[in-house]
Design a protein around this motif. Structure first.
Motif, PDB file in Angstrom:
ATOM      1  N   GLN A 271     -52.199 126.207-110.915  1.00  0.00           N
ATOM      2  CA  GLN A 271     -52.518 126.465-112.321  1.00  0.00           C
ATOM      3  C   GLN A 271     -53.931 127.002-112.504  1.00  0.00           C
ATOM      4  N   ALA A 272     -54.849 126.581-111.640  1.00  0.00           N
ATOM      5  CA  ALA A 272     -56.234 127.054-111.719  1.00  0.00           C
ATOM      6  C   ALA A 272     -56.387 128.449-111.118  1.00  0.00           C
ATOM      7  N   GLY A 273     -55.304 128.969-110.511  1.00  0.00           N
ATOM      8  CA  GLY A 273     -55.364 130.290-109.904  1.00  0.00           C
ATOM      9  C   GLY A 273     -56.094 130.291-108.565  1.00  0.00           C
ATOM     10  N   SER A 274     -56.223 129.127-107.960  1.00  0.00           N
ATOM     11  CA  SER A 274     -56.912 129.007-106.678  1.00  0.00           C
ATOM     12  C   SER A 274     -55.990 129.434-105.543  1.00  0.00           C
ATOM     13  N   VAL A 275     -56.565 130.044-104.514  1.00  0.00           N
ATOM     14  CA  VAL A 275     -55.791 130.397-103.327  1.00  0.00           C
ATOM     15  C   VAL A 275     -55.820 129.263-102.310  1.00  0.00           C
ATOM     16  N   GLN A 276     -56.567 128.208-102.588  1.00  0.00           N
ATOM     17  CA  GLN A 276     -56.644 127.067-101.686  1.00  0.00           C
ATOM     18  C   GLN A 276     -55.350 126.269-101.721  1.00  0.00           C
ATOM     19  N   THR A 277     -55.024 125.664-100.596  1.00  0.00           N
ATOM     20  CA  THR A 277     -53.882 124.767-100.508  1.00  0.00           C
ATOM     21  C   THR A 277     -54.405 123.331-100.617  1.00  0.00           C
ATOM     22  N   PRO A 278     -53.526 122.373-100.906  1.00  0.00           N
ATOM     23  CA  PRO A 278     -53.979 120.976-100.938  1.00  0.00           C
ATOM     24  C   PRO A 278     -54.612 120.540 -99.618  1.00  0.00           C
ATOM     25  N   GLY A 279     -53.994 120.916 -98.503  1.00  0.00           N
ATOM     26  CA  GLY A 279     -54.538 120.546 -97.207  1.00  0.00           C
ATOM     27  C   GLY A 279     -55.897 121.177 -96.956  1.00  0.00           C
ATOM     28  N   GLU A 280     -56.024 122.441 -97.279  1.00  0.00           N
ATOM     29  CA  GLU A 280     -57.305 123.130 -97.098  1.00  0.00           C
ATOM     30  C   GLU A 280     -58.387 122.480 -97.960  1.00  0.00           C
ATOM     31  N   THR A 281     -58.030 122.115 -99.183  1.00  0.00           N
ATOM     32  CA  THR A 281     -58.964 121.438-100.078  1.00  0.00           C
ATOM     33  C   THR A 281     -59.389 120.100 -99.480  1.00  0.00           C
ATOM     34  N   HIS A 282     -58.415 119.353 -98.958  1.00  0.00           N
ATOM     35  CA  HIS A 282     -58.739 118.068 -98.344  1.00  0.00           C
ATOM     36  C   HIS A 282     -59.595 118.262 -97.099  1.00  0.00           C
ATOM     37  N   GLY A 283     -59.276 119.270 -96.307  1.00  0.00           N
ATOM     38  CA  GLY A 283     -60.085 119.561 -95.132  1.00  0.00           C
ATOM     39  C   GLY A 283     -61.523 119.870 -95.513  1.00  0.00           C
ATOM     40  N   THR A 284     -61.697 120.698 -96.536  1.00  0.00           N
ATOM     41  CA  THR A 284     -63.043 121.042 -97.007  1.00  0.00           C
ATOM     42  C   THR A 284     -63.778 119.794 -97.480  1.00  0.00           C
ATOM     43  N   LEU A 285     -63.113 119.001 -98.305  1.00  0.00           N
ATOM     44  CA  LEU A 285     -63.722 117.771 -98.823  1.00  0.00           C
ATOM     45  C   LEU A 285     -64.078 116.826 -97.673  1.00  0.00           C
ATOM     46  N   THR A 286     -63.200 116.686 -96.706  1.00  0.00           N
ATOM     47  CA  THR A 286     -63.456 115.793 -95.573  1.00  0.00           C
ATOM     48  C   THR A 286     -64.658 116.267 -94.769  1.00  0.00           C
TER      49      THR A 286
ATOM     50  N   PHE B 172     -64.323 105.282 -93.421  1.00  0.00           N
ATOM     51  CA  PHE B 172     -65.148 104.089 -93.209  1.00  0.00           C
ATOM     52  C   PHE B 172     -64.361 102.917 -92.636  1.00  0.00           C
ATOM     53  N   ASP B 173     -63.042 103.011 -92.633  1.00  0.00           N
ATOM     54  CA  ASP B 173     -62.192 101.917 -92.167  1.00  0.00           C
ATOM     55  C   ASP B 173     -62.406 101.667 -90.670  1.00  0.00           C
ATOM     56  N   PRO B 174     -62.757 100.441 -90.292  1.00  0.00           N
ATOM     57  CA  PRO B 174     -62.939 100.141 -88.866  1.00  0.00           C
ATOM     58  C   PRO B 174     -61.645 100.317 -88.056  1.00  0.00           C
ATOM     59  N   ASP B 175     -60.504 100.290 -88.727  1.00  0.00           N
ATOM     60  CA  ASP B 175     -59.217 100.484 -88.049  1.00  0.00           C
ATOM     61  C   ASP B 175     -58.824 101.962 -87.964  1.00  0.00           C
ATOM     62  N   LEU B 176     -59.737 102.845 -88.380  1.00  0.00           N
ATOM     63  CA  LEU B 176     -59.541 104.300 -88.276  1.00  0.00           C
ATOM     64  C   LEU B 176     -58.261 104.769 -88.968  1.00  0.00           C
ATOM     65  N   SER B 177     -58.119 104.451 -90.240  1.00  0.00           N
ATOM     66  CA  SER B 177     -56.891 104.781 -90.962  1.00  0.00           C
ATOM     67  C   SER B 177     -56.897 106.167 -91.605  1.00  0.00           C
ATOM     68  N   PHE B 178     -57.937 106.960 -91.383  1.00  0.00           N
ATOM     69  CA  PHE B 178     -58.001 108.294 -91.964  1.00  0.00           C
ATOM     70  C   PHE B 178     -56.781 109.121 -91.549  1.00  0.00           C
ATOM     71  N   ARG B 179     -56.254 109.905 -92.516  1.00  0.00           N
ATOM     72  CA  ARG B 179     -55.154 110.835 -92.240  1.00  0.00           C
ATOM     73  C   ARG B 179     -55.405 112.135 -92.993  1.00  0.00           C
ATOM     74  N   PRO B 180     -55.236 113.287 -92.322  1.00  0.00           N
ATOM     75  CA  PRO B 180     -55.366 114.556 -93.052  1.00  0.00           C
ATOM     76  C   PRO B 180     -54.225 114.696 -94.056  1.00  0.00           C
ATOM     77  N   LEU B 181     -54.512 115.300 -95.189  1.00  0.00           N
ATOM     78  CA  LEU B 181     -53.510 115.514 -96.235  1.00  0.00           C
ATOM     79  C   LEU B 181     -52.706 116.762 -95.890  1.00  0.00           C
ATOM     80  N   LEU B 182     -51.474 116.551 -95.457  1.00  0.00           N
ATOM     81  CA  LEU B 182     -50.607 117.637 -95.023  1.00  0.00           C
ATOM     82  C   LEU B 182     -49.243 117.501 -95.687  1.00  0.00           C
ATOM     83  N   PRO B 183     -48.456 118.581 -95.708  1.00  0.00           N
ATOM     84  CA  PRO B 183     -47.111 118.490 -96.296  1.00  0.00           C
ATOM     85  C   PRO B 183     -46.267 117.441 -95.578  1.00  0.00           C
TER      86      PRO B 183
END
Length: 181
Positions: free
Chosen positions: A16-31, A70-81
């Motif tokens: 809707q914002a007319g962005s060419v970014q994907t959700p995953g790419e946005t999450h990757g950038t933010l991460t 920050f989770d000591p159990d390393l729970s990070f996950r990339p946002l992917l389809p």
């Protein structure tokens, strides 16, 4: 919001914002940005934030990402389809864009210097650079390709944790973070 909900809201909001970014790419950038500066605003990871729902999804994504990093159990996950609803070719392309976004996010502030990192993390950065070019070839199909994809996602997940831990200032005591609600 669950990771699936955030993905869906981001996809709709970015379109809707007319962005060419994907959700995953946005999450990757933010991460990548959070690996360098964990106080960064999530809006900085998007070309154009339009709409309250997209802003809320970005805020939730930032919090979810920081909790995982920050989770000591390393729970990070990339946002992917979702593996169950999207074909492998699309997921491989999404992983490649996630990695590209992550590398962009690391360099966003202009003061990221891989030379200051350990040899192991520099190698991981090289691997992520190669993964940002990944694509599925015609001969790769079936269960082995699915297994290879799952291994790559796990590699990215662990690689990001390594980079985050090395880039963040050392802390005294346990590395925990309060959750904001």
């Amino acid at each position: 919001m669950s990771q699936t909900d955030i993905f869906s809201v981001l996809q709709t909001g970015l379109t809707q914002a007319g962005s060419v970014q994907t959700p995953g790419e946005t999450h990757g950038t933010l991460t990548g940005m959070l690996c360098i500066n964990n106080e960064v605003s999530p809006a900085a990871a998007v070309d154009d934030v339009a709409g309250e729902q997209l802003g809320q999804a970005l805020d939730a994504l930032r919090e979810m990402t920081l909790e995982g990093l920050f989770d000591p159990d390393l729970s990070f996950r990339p946002l992917l389809p979702d593996d169950d609803t999207v074909d492998l070719d699309t997921r491989v392309a999404a992983l490649a864009r996630w990695c590209g976004g992550f590398l962009y996010g690391l360099s966003f502030f202009g003061d990221f210097n891989p030379a200051h990192l350990s040899a192991e993390v520099r190698e991981v950065l090289n691997d992520l650079t190669e993964l940002s070019k990944a694509e599925l070839t015609a001969e790769e199909d079936g269960d082995s390709a699915e297994g290879d994809y799952a291994e790559l996602v796990e590699y990215v997940r662990v690689a990001v944790q390594m980079i985050f831990l090395e880039c963040q200032p050392k802390r005294e005591g346990p590395q925990t973070r309060e959750t904001l609600h």
